[in-house]
Design an enzyme around this catalytic site. Structure first.
Site, PDB file in Angstrom:
ATOM      1  N   HIS A  86      46.767  47.644  37.231  1.00  0.00           N
ATOM      2  CA  HIS A  86      46.305  49.010  37.524  1.00  0.00           C
ATOM      3  C   HIS A  86      47.138  49.670  38.636  1.00  0.00           C
ATOM      4  O   HIS A  86      46.610  50.163  39.637  1.00  0.00           O
ATOM      5  CB  HIS A  86      44.816  48.988  37.916  1.00  0.00           C
ATOM      6  N   GLU A 104      38.049  44.704  35.782  1.00  0.00           N
ATOM      7  CA  GLU A 104      39.180  44.490  36.681  1.00  0.00           C
ATOM      8  C   GLU A 104      38.691  43.769  37.935  1.00  0.00           C
ATOM      9  O   GLU A 104      37.577  44.032  38.403  1.00  0.00           O
ATOM     10  CB  GLU A 104      39.817  45.835  37.054  1.00  0.00           C
TER      11      GLU A 104
END
Ligand code: NAI
Length: 411
Positions: free
Chosen positions: A294, A271
């Site tokens: 997220h 990420e």
């Protein structure tokens, strides 16, 4: 060993430093206690934190401030650290324990937020809403009923029936879905949710499979080509747990081949660090695939709840020595004993420390009204209430034992 004097009174001597825009719900709690509060909007680098930490008793951070061995070594007065988030790997937890500093976080404050996102995405996938929205934004009117279904009567399969999984089960059932779940631990079913004996059994009967497992060696790549192939033709996969759980390349292949009808993914093996960093994934551009950055737990309510949850834990520790929920410390939760003199002692976990401490108390003619010891392999944490005010004398004698890490008196 520390010779820090009693720190719980007067309360305005307790200095709280909150970094990284921690929610005001926490500020209110500390102000309500009469603690001295300082807040900063951003994170601090190691050098700056080392300078500022010297007179801080309570440090509150989120994910961007790193509490290293060097920071802890300079934190002479530090009693406790609060991570106002879920993760705690920005703190050197073992070092904090060695310095007698319990670290708290907020593992469950955003449970509901994640569950609500999963339910919303279940309906979105079932109606191909991601695609319809994308088309409308580029001026395409596509009124179709193709591949659009109600969720009522469909089967939701929940893998990992913990805090979030159970909430998803309750909400899915309220939407008229049949709910099955698989967990490696025995879990009491909520409502009419049904456990399955194996993951395969769940996969073979679920229209939607939603993952709510933690990141462990067993869950790493738990959902690869084999598991995805075992899902029903035309079913959907949702992952708002951890990015390492799903093999994204295998998922993309199954979506392109039409085996899966869609997916909703909130977490990724890699990420971006910052919002300004770009994002790449084999999932981008695939039809009926919802990708979110997220944000499962990112709501105003969750932030407020995190402020309260961590703030309350820190205050309970400062005022009473309660360590329930600490991620690096033995847990003790004994209520206040009015009229007694409480000593909190953290020591190296070697044989004979309790015997030595009890002898110190007995030699001073004091009576132990209550005593609880909890240990982990490295440290022991002792909470002891005395009848007579010999606490300072006892504290100094404990400090001379050589096993002492930190001792604090609460009157
Ligand atoms: P939890 O610890 O309450 O529940 C996890 C459950 O998974 C437990 O019941 C456990 O027994 C079960 N489990 C563990 N290994 C398993 C396996 N191999 N197979 C089947 N079940 C297994 O955790 P919680 O709070 O429900 O969180 C679940 C996940 O959600 C975690 O990975 C957490 O990091 C993630 N999360 C994601 C957020 C987001 O923003 N997307 C926000 C909050 C949590």
């Amino acid at each position: 060993m520390t010779t820090e004097p009693a720190t719980s009174f007067p309360k305005d001597r307790i200095k709280v430093l909150l970094l990284e825009n921690i929610h005001p719900s926490a500020h209110e709690l500390f102000r309500g206690e009469g603690f001295h509060l300082e807040t900063l909007p951003g994170a601090l680098g190691e050098d700056e934190l080392v300078k500022r930490i010297a007179d801080v008793h309570v440090l509150g951070i989120r994910s961007k401030t790193h509490v290293t061995e060097r920071v802890l070594g300079n934190a002479r007065r530090l009693l406790t650290v609060g991570c106002f988030c879920i993760g705690t790997n920005q703190v050197d937890l073992a070092s904090a324990a060695r310095h007698g500093v319990p670290v708290f976080n907020a593992p469950f404050s955003n449970t509901r937020s994640v569950a609500e996102l999963v339910i919303a995405e279940t309906v979105m996938l079932s109606r191909c809403l991601g695609d319809r929205i994308r088309e409308m934004h580029v001026g395409q009117w596509r009124k179709v009923a193709t591949a659009s279904f109600e969720v009522r009567g469909k089967t939701m399969g929940i893998v990992g029936y913990g805090h979030i999984g159970r909430q998803v089960g309750v909400l899915a059932e309220a939407m008229g879905m049949r709910v099955v779940f698989f967990d490696i631990a025995a879990r009491l079913p909520m409502g009419n949710n049904h456990p399955t004996k194996t993951l395969e059994e769940l996969l073979g009967q679920s229209d939607f499979v939603t993952l709510h497992v933690p990141e462990t060696p067993q869950t790493r790549s738990m959902f690869g080509a084999k598991e995805i192939a075992a899902m029903r033709q035309g079913s959907y996969l949702l992952n708002a747990s951890r990015g390492t759980v799903v093999d994204i390349a295998a998922l993309a292949d199954a979506l392109k081949a039409g085996h899966l009808a869609g997916a909703a993914i909130d977490v990724y093996p890699e990420e971006p660090e910052k919002n300004s960093d770009g994002f790449k994934s084999p999932l981008l551009g695939l039809s009926n695939v919802i990708v979110t950055p997220h944000i499962g737990g990112s709501t105003a309510e969750a932030q407020e709840a995190i402020g309260r949850e961590v703030g309350e834990a820190l205050i309970k520790f400062v005022n009473g020595g309660v360590t329930t929920g600490a991620v690096n410390f033995p847990h003790i939760d004994n209520g206040p004993t009015p009229g007694k003199y409480r000593i909190l002692n953290v020591h190296r976990n070697v044989p004979g420390v309790l015997r030595d401490i009890n002898r110190i108390v007995t030699d001073r003619g004091a009576n132990i009204a209550a005593q609880i010891l909890a240990t982990d392999p490295d440290i022991g944490y002792l909470v002891m209430d005395l009848d007579q005010d010999v606490a300072l004398d006892v504290k100094n004698a404990i400090a001379a034992l050589g096993t002492d890490i930190k001792t604090r008196i609460l009157y």
